[in-house]
Scaffold this active site. Structure first.
Site, PDB file in Angstrom:
ATOM      1  CE  LYS A  80      -4.421   1.120   0.264  1.00  0.00           C
ATOM      2  NZ  LYS A  80      -5.550   0.424  -0.359  1.00  0.00           N
ATOM      3  N   GLY A 180     -25.452   1.879   1.670  1.00  0.00           N
ATOM      4  CA  GLY A 180     -24.574   2.594   0.742  1.00  0.00           C
ATOM      5  C   GLY A 180     -24.767   2.109  -0.679  1.00  0.00           C
ATOM      6  N   GLY A 182     -23.481   3.477  -3.564  1.00  0.00           N
ATOM      7  CA  GLY A 182     -22.544   4.210  -4.416  1.00  0.00           C
ATOM      8  C   GLY A 182     -22.172   3.324  -5.595  1.00  0.00           C
TER       9      GLY A 182
HETATM   10  P1  NAD Z   1     -18.686   5.040  -3.134  1.00  0.00           P
HETATM   11  O1  NAD Z   1     -18.099   6.236  -2.483  1.00  0.00           O
HETATM   12  O2  NAD Z   1     -19.023   5.087  -4.585  1.00  0.00           O
HETATM   13  O3  NAD Z   1     -20.023   4.593  -2.369  1.00  0.00           O
HETATM   14  C1  NAD Z   1     -20.176   4.645  -0.996  1.00  0.00           C
HETATM   15  C2  NAD Z   1     -21.589   5.148  -0.734  1.00  0.00           C
HETATM   16  O4  NAD Z   1     -21.843   5.086   0.668  1.00  0.00           O
HETATM   17  C3  NAD Z   1     -21.786   6.604  -1.145  1.00  0.00           C
HETATM   18  O5  NAD Z   1     -22.919   6.700  -1.979  1.00  0.00           O
HETATM   19  C4  NAD Z   1     -21.980   7.334   0.177  1.00  0.00           C
HETATM   20  O6  NAD Z   1     -22.874   8.426   0.068  1.00  0.00           O
HETATM   21  C5  NAD Z   1     -22.552   6.244   1.047  1.00  0.00           C
HETATM   22  N1  NAD Z   1     -22.395   6.441   2.482  1.00  0.00           N
HETATM   23  C6  NAD Z   1     -21.379   7.004   3.176  1.00  0.00           C
HETATM   24  N2  NAD Z   1     -21.613   6.945   4.499  1.00  0.00           N
HETATM   25  C7  NAD Z   1     -22.798   6.304   4.659  1.00  0.00           C
HETATM   26  C8  NAD Z   1     -23.579   5.936   5.778  1.00  0.00           C
HETATM   27  N3  NAD Z   1     -23.185   6.200   7.016  1.00  0.00           N
HETATM   28  N4  NAD Z   1     -24.741   5.274   5.569  1.00  0.00           N
HETATM   29  C9  NAD Z   1     -25.147   5.003   4.306  1.00  0.00           C
HETATM   30  N5  NAD Z   1     -24.464   5.349   3.204  1.00  0.00           N
HETATM   31  C10 NAD Z   1     -23.304   5.994   3.373  1.00  0.00           C
HETATM   32  O7  NAD Z   1     -17.665   3.851  -2.807  1.00  0.00           O
HETATM   33  P2  NAD Z   1     -17.620   2.414  -3.493  1.00  0.00           P
HETATM   34  O8  NAD Z   1     -16.519   2.396  -4.493  1.00  0.00           O
HETATM   35  O9  NAD Z   1     -18.991   1.999  -3.881  1.00  0.00           O
HETATM   36  O10 NAD Z   1     -17.113   1.531  -2.260  1.00  0.00           O
HETATM   37  C11 NAD Z   1     -17.984   1.151  -1.212  1.00  0.00           C
HETATM   38  C12 NAD Z   1     -17.177   0.436  -0.140  1.00  0.00           C
HETATM   39  O11 NAD Z   1     -16.568  -0.728  -0.688  1.00  0.00           O
HETATM   40  C13 NAD Z   1     -16.031   1.254   0.458  1.00  0.00           C
HETATM   41  O12 NAD Z   1     -15.887   0.919   1.811  1.00  0.00           O
HETATM   42  C14 NAD Z   1     -14.816   0.770  -0.317  1.00  0.00           C
HETATM   43  O13 NAD Z   1     -13.611   0.929   0.431  1.00  0.00           O
HETATM   44  C15 NAD Z   1     -15.151  -0.690  -0.488  1.00  0.00           C
HETATM   45  N6  NAD Z   1     -14.504  -1.308  -1.648  1.00  0.00           N
HETATM   46  C16 NAD Z   1     -14.734  -0.830  -2.883  1.00  0.00           C
HETATM   47  C17 NAD Z   1     -14.127  -1.420  -3.981  1.00  0.00           C
HETATM   48  C18 NAD Z   1     -14.377  -0.924  -5.369  1.00  0.00           C
HETATM   49  O14 NAD Z   1     -14.046  -1.634  -6.328  1.00  0.00           O
HETATM   50  N7  NAD Z   1     -14.972   0.251  -5.558  1.00  0.00           N
HETATM   51  C19 NAD Z   1     -13.265  -2.532  -3.797  1.00  0.00           C
HETATM   52  C20 NAD Z   1     -13.060  -3.025  -2.505  1.00  0.00           C
HETATM   53  C21 NAD Z   1     -13.689  -2.392  -1.430  1.00  0.00           C
END
Ligand code: NAD
Length: 364
Positions: A80, A180, A182
């Site tokens: 990392k 969430g 997202g």
């Molecule tokens: P993102 O930022 O697109 O989506 C996260 C969503 O969660 C957002 O819409 C945000 O508004 C919402 N959010 C934040 N706090 C919240 C709460 N307290 N209650 C409800 N909703 C809340 O991120 P992402 O890329 O979709 O990733 C989501 C999670 O998965 C993160 O923890 C990330 O570290 C993990 N992750 C993502 C990937 C990837 O490929 N994108 C890979 C491994 C892990």
């Protein structure tokens, strides 16, 4: 504790501090393990309050990547990087290129990708100074945004959990709560609904909820209300530490499987979930889709078809973890760690026996 004590206590191979006075670059790259292959992990650009905080974070995250890739059966180690600063105001082309040269100096022992505070465009800038970068857009020969792959992996994990708990991976009629919606959560909602499940969603960002309601017929609930939803499975896809001593007693689900990193606030929460009879599928098993996708990119020519086949492997990993946890009376988190450690011992040990002429560091 000094840097060496901290790094050695957790078994890190190497910690590199890089700086470029002209751009103000302050970076730390942690290589936890290259036993299985090059140490892969994203670059986190974050305004850490202190250098100590940045060091603690990079060491913890690098070790987590070792376990994630090992348990997913990948030929990747764990690493990392962090850049200390505010990505909105401090990031410049010079800084990213100076950072890329620090990566390049490692000769392929560390491969970067995007993370909090860095973007696909930043990876393009980095690629101008080093080839040890992944997650490039498709038009650059890369695998692009990993979120759809991560969501596909989460779905495979949910199906395997259903098979383990209910004897059938058919999700029709199942109720899944998604915290969430997202990039990952919304793609997961879409795939779940296509599989016949109904979804209950929440998000702090209202347009994301509105989209899930109109596009996938999701039922929306409040931010805090999601913990009380009666459902078959809870999929945390927002931020970390959702499950703690105050939220766990409220849960009305049989299982948890989602993409968020570090879902448990403390290690004691794994036991709390067992006491509640809730099957917790460890986050680093469920959310390995992103790194699996990147491993496909590192093969040379990325293909979604090949990646999709590899992502199905997450289901097998979940089955292995849950079966072993049951057999050993251990939490799934402990079972998953053992599986990862055994693979590092076994396959990593084999790699220590080098063939004549084989380089001593992985270069992919
Ligand atoms: P993102 O930022 O697109 O989506 C996260 C969503 O969660 C957002 O819409 C945000 O508004 C919402 N959010 C934040 N706090 C919240 C709460 N307290 N209650 C409800 N909703 C809340 O991120 P992402 O890329 O979709 O990733 C989501 C999670 O998965 C993160 O923890 C990330 O570290 C993990 N992750 C993502 C990937 C990837 O490929 N994108 C890979 C491994 C892990």
């Amino acid at each position: 504790m000094g840097v060496f004590e901290v790094a050695q206590a957790e078994g890190h191979e190497e910690v590199l501090f890089g700086s470029d006075p002209e751009s103000g670059l302050r970076t730390i790259i942690a290589i936890h393990s290259t036993a299985l292959g090059p140490a892969l992990g994203g670059t986190r650009f974050y305004p850490y309050a202190s250098e100590d905080e940045a060091l603690t974070d990079v060491l913890r995250l690098a070790k987590g990547m070792t376990y994630k890739s090992a348990a997913a059966g990948l030929d990747l180690g764990g690493g990392k990087a962090v850049i200390i600063g505010d990505p909105r105001t401090d990031k410049t082309e010079r800084m990213l290129r100076a950072y890329a040269r620090v990566i390049d100096s490692l000769g392929g022992r560390y491969v970067t990708a995007e993370d909090v505070g860095t973007t696909t465009d930043d990876m393009i800038t980095i690629s101008r100074e080093t080839k040890h970068v992944s997650g490039l857009p498709a038009e650059y020969g890369g695998s692009g945004d990993p979120s759809p792959a991560t969501a596909t992996g989460v779905l495979a994990a949910i199906r395997a959990t259903a098979r383990h708990l209910w004897g059938d991976d058919d999700l029709s009629g199942r109720r899944i709560a998604i915290q969430g919606v997202g990039k990952v959560g919304s793609s997961l909602a879409e795939q779940l609904v296509k599989s016949g499940a109904s979804v209950i969603v929440t998000d702090t960002y209202k347009p994301a909820v509105d989209h899930a309601v109109s596009a996938y017929g999701a039922k929306a609930v409040g931010i805090d209300e999601i913990y009380d939803v009666e459902c078959d499975l809870f999929a945390p896809c927002a931020l970390g530490a959702s499950f703690n001593e105050s939220t766990i007693p409220r849960l009305r689900c049989e299982a948890i499987a989602g993409s968020a990193n570090n879902q448990l606030a403390t290690t004691a929460d794994a036991d709390r979930l067992i006491e509640r009879g809730i099957t917790y599928v460890p986050d680093f098993i469920v959310n390995a889709g992103g790194v699996i996708n990147i491993q496909e990119e590192l093969h040379g020519s990325y293909s979604w078809e090949r990646a999709a086949r590899a992502l199905e492997g997450i289901g097998d990993a979940v089955t292995r973890v849950l079966t072993r946890a049951q057999a050993e009376g251990a939490t799934p988190v402990i079972a998953a760690r053992h599986i990862a450690e055994e693979r590092i011992e076994s396959v990593g040990g084999l790699r220590l026996r080098r063939r004549p002429g084989e380089p001593t560091s992985p270069t992919n």
